[in-house]
Write a protein that holds these residues in place. Structure first.
Motif, PDB file in Angstrom:
ATOM      1  N   PRO A   3       0.826  -1.214   0.000  1.00 40.59           N
ATOM      2  CA  PRO A   3       0.000   0.000   0.000  1.00 40.59           C
ATOM      3  C   PRO A   3       0.860   1.265   0.000  1.00 40.59           C
ATOM      4  CG  PRO A   3       0.135  -0.877   2.218  1.00 40.59           C
ATOM      5  CD  PRO A   3       0.859  -1.867   1.326  1.00 40.59           C
ATOM      6  N   VAL A   4       0.231   2.378  -0.286  1.00 41.18           N
ATOM      7  CA  VAL A   4       0.919   3.672  -0.216  1.00 41.18           C
ATOM      8  C   VAL A   4       1.325   3.940   1.227  1.00 41.18           C
ATOM      9  CG1 VAL A   4       0.624   6.172  -0.509  1.00 41.18           C
ATOM     10  CG2 VAL A   4      -0.330   4.592  -2.197  1.00 41.18           C
ATOM     11  N   TYR A   5       2.527   4.461   1.431  1.00 39.24           N
ATOM     12  CA  TYR A   5       2.964   4.851   2.774  1.00 39.24           C
ATOM     13  C   TYR A   5       2.134   6.029   3.263  1.00 39.24           C
ATOM     14  CZ  TYR A   5       7.331   2.207   1.918  1.00 39.24           C
ATOM     15  OH  TYR A   5       8.256   1.228   1.656  1.00 39.24           O
ATOM     16  N   ASP A   6       1.780   6.032   4.558  1.00 36.88           N
ATOM     17  CA  ASP A   6       1.128   7.219   5.100  1.00 36.88           C
ATOM     18  C   ASP A   6       2.200   8.245   5.494  1.00 36.88           C
ATOM     19  OD1 ASP A   6       2.125   6.574   7.673  1.00 36.88           O
ATOM     20  OD2 ASP A   6       0.295   5.496   8.218  1.00 36.88           O
ATOM     21  N   SER A  44       1.941  13.253  -3.224  1.00 42.31           N
ATOM     22  CA  SER A  44       2.204  12.545  -4.481  1.00 42.31           C
ATOM     23  C   SER A  44       1.911  11.056  -4.364  1.00 42.31           C
ATOM     24  CB  SER A  44       3.667  12.727  -4.902  1.00 42.31           C
ATOM     25  OG  SER A  44       4.519  11.967  -4.060  1.00 42.31           O
ATOM     26  N   GLY A  45       2.011  10.502  -3.145  1.00 40.34           N
ATOM     27  CA  GLY A  45       1.807   9.078  -2.937  1.00 40.34           C
ATOM     28  C   GLY A  45       2.992   8.221  -3.326  1.00 40.34           C
ATOM     29  N   ASP A  46       4.117   8.857  -3.653  1.00 38.51           N
ATOM     30  CA  ASP A  46       5.285   8.134  -4.169  1.00 38.51           C
ATOM     31  C   ASP A  46       6.507   8.514  -3.354  1.00 38.51           C
ATOM     32  OD1 ASP A  46       7.427   7.095  -5.611  1.00 38.51           O
ATOM     33  OD2 ASP A  46       6.552   7.565  -7.557  1.00 38.51           O
ATOM     34  N   LEU A  47       7.075   7.540  -2.620  1.00 38.80           N
ATOM     35  CA  LEU A  47       8.232   7.813  -1.774  1.00 38.80           C
ATOM     36  C   LEU A  47       9.414   8.326  -2.583  1.00 38.80           C
ATOM     37  CD1 LEU A  47       9.400   7.580   1.128  1.00 38.80           C
ATOM     38  CD2 LEU A  47      10.213   5.301   0.477  1.00 38.80           C
TER      39      LEU A  47
END
Length: 376
Positions: free
Chosen positions: A208-211, A247-250
């Motif tokens: 999942p996306v990181y919070d 952005s939802g992208d590390l």
């Protein structure tokens, strides 16, 4: 008396970075945070390989920048430290998007040199790989990273079929497959041929996306390893975390830290300030766009160039302009439109046109100028 204003200034041979490589795309962190359950699932699937058996196949899913590639690389490193009887190869399908190029990469991994650029059939290439595995009594674990690109080129089913059926043509060949998809709209199993579905029953591992707290925690470690002490203050790191979560992208956050550090150096400053972060974000927020554009062929880029000047136009009108540039037929044009739509670079929606029935309008997913700038 005030301090020397130059105390906060870098000298010509100084840097704010302790280790700039920490912010490179191929860096594998020593500590891999917030992915314990995913690592356990991958370890469970690949454990048979270490014992000399064929591992379970795995499907790894999740949006870009959620740790999928890093997880596989960490596990590959662990396997390599335990045994020499397992060959682990990761194939970047964004670069190797055909069955032949995937197997060329596997050949290179098995033999430590590239296969001939011409004059060798796929069957012979495949046979030499399988024979090498049997001869060395090694298990091969293949990670097809960004497998969605194989689907975009209609190469996924043939590629997987060859890998999954290898033991039938070459008894003793042991191959396990990890497919890694970053396209949330792609239903991998449903998109495969029935002949592949019948033999591909993978373990499903979702990333999942990181919070935001997780993002800040991960980026804090990068800051500690990558910058000198005191370069990035807490409020600056929090701002980077906020923009990254947006952005939802590390990978956006990692790139943002590096660019912000470079901006600070341009000012000869010993510390990264909020202004450095905001300026860097104007570039870092387009990191996925830049990577997608870099993977496109000349004709695919040509279509985007046409759309920059005809954003929102009907597919037929765009084709007229596109064919003037490339001389390609409508069938190939339609395939390129579908690929750009799947990549999230354009939105191709059907709509009713008065007197003409249904037609697709093609709309860019990014600002035209942002695309134009990165195509040049």
């Amino acid at each position: 008396m005030t301090g020397d204003p130059e105390e906060g200034m870098l000298s010509w041979d100084e840097s704010v970075f302790r280790n700039e490589h920490v912010f490179e795309i191929d860096y594998v962190p020593e500590t891999f945070r917030h992915r314990d359950s995913q690592m356990q699932s991958l370890t469970y699937a690949l454990r048979p390989a270490v014992r000399g058996s064929r591992p379970l196949n795995v499907m790894v899913r999740g949006p870009p920048g959620t740790g999928k590639t890093t997880a596989i690389q960490k596990l590959y490193d662990e396997i390599g430290a335990q045994t020499r009887d397992v060959q682990t190869i990761r194939v970047n399908c964004q670069v190797n998007s055909t069955r032949y190029s995937v197997f060329s990469r596997l050949f290179e991994g098995c033999f430590d040199y590239e296969p001939p650029s011409s004059g060798i059939s796929f069957k012979k290439l495949f046979g030499q790989i399988a024979e090498k595995l049997v001869e060395d009594d090694r298990v091969l674990v293949v990670a097809l990273d960004d497998v969605n690109y194989l689907f975009y080129e209609n190469e996924a089913s043939d590629t997987l079929y060859s890998l999954l059926r290898a033991h039938e043509e070459h008894p003793g060949a042991k191959i396990g497959v990890i497919v890694v998809s970053s396209d949330p709209a792609l239903e991998v199993i449903d998109a495969l041929d029935t002949r592949v579905q019948s033999v591909f029953r993978p373990e499903d591992v979702y990333f999942p996306v990181y919070d935001q707290p997780e993002i800040v925690d991960i980026l804090h470690e990068r800051v500690t390893r990558g910058f000198h002490d005191g370069v990035v203050a807490t409020d600056v790191l929090e701002r980077v975390g906020s923009l990254t979560a947006k952005s939802g992208d590390l990978r956006v956050g990692i790139d943002l830290l590096r660019r912000a550090g470079l901006n600070a150096e341009m000012r000869a400053s010993r510390t990264v300030e909020l202004e450095d972060v905001e300026k860097a974000y104007e570039t870092s927020k387009y990191i996925n766009l830049s990577r997608s554009l870099n993977s496109l062929s000349e004709n695919e880029r040509a279509l985007l160039e046409v759309l920059v000047d005809h954003d929102g136009a009907q597919a037929g009108e765009v084709y007229e302009r596109f064919s003037e540039e490339t001389d390609l037929g409508y069938t190939r044009y339609s395939e390129i439109v579908n690929k750009l739509d799947q990549l999230g670079l354009i939105d191709a929606e059907y709509a009713e046109i008065d007197g003409r029935g249904r037609s697709r309008s093609l709309t860019l997913s990014y600002e035209p100028e942002a695309i134009r700038e990165r195509l040049e």
